[in-house]
Design a protein around this motif. Sequence first.
Motif: not given
Length: 124
Positions: A2-7, A23-27, A35-49
């Motif tokens: 997704x665009x947000x996951x790419x970002x 840190x990622x969210x703040x930057x 982007x919301x912090x929850x979205x960052x967490x979800x994107x990081x989890x998907x990227x890790x998976x």
Amino acid sequence: MTTRRDAVHDTLRRSEGFRSAQDVYAEMRQDGAKIGLTTVYRALQALADGGKVDVLRTDDGESVYRACATDDHHHHLVCRRCGRTVEVAGPAVERWAEAVGSEHGFTEITHTVEVFGTCAGCSA
């Protein structure tokens, strides 16, 4: 992706060392991303998976993330002071993990190995 996951992935690729979700969210927010912090967490989890980012647990239990430099299975050597990280192969670890799993009747063995120390720059 997704665009947000790419970002989120792009932010990690520009970073050195491991970064927390906060840190990622703040930057990203500082750079103007909406982007919301929850979205960052979800994107990081998907990227890790998906094997696109490495995840480490700090001594206090926080998960920190870093874009993978390689698609090959690897381990990390991490400086406790500055966070400098080196990806290392561990063929002996791979053989050991398979042997121990097999000895106990386990299959589909996976593992994570992180080695912590102090890098040459911080030791000087």
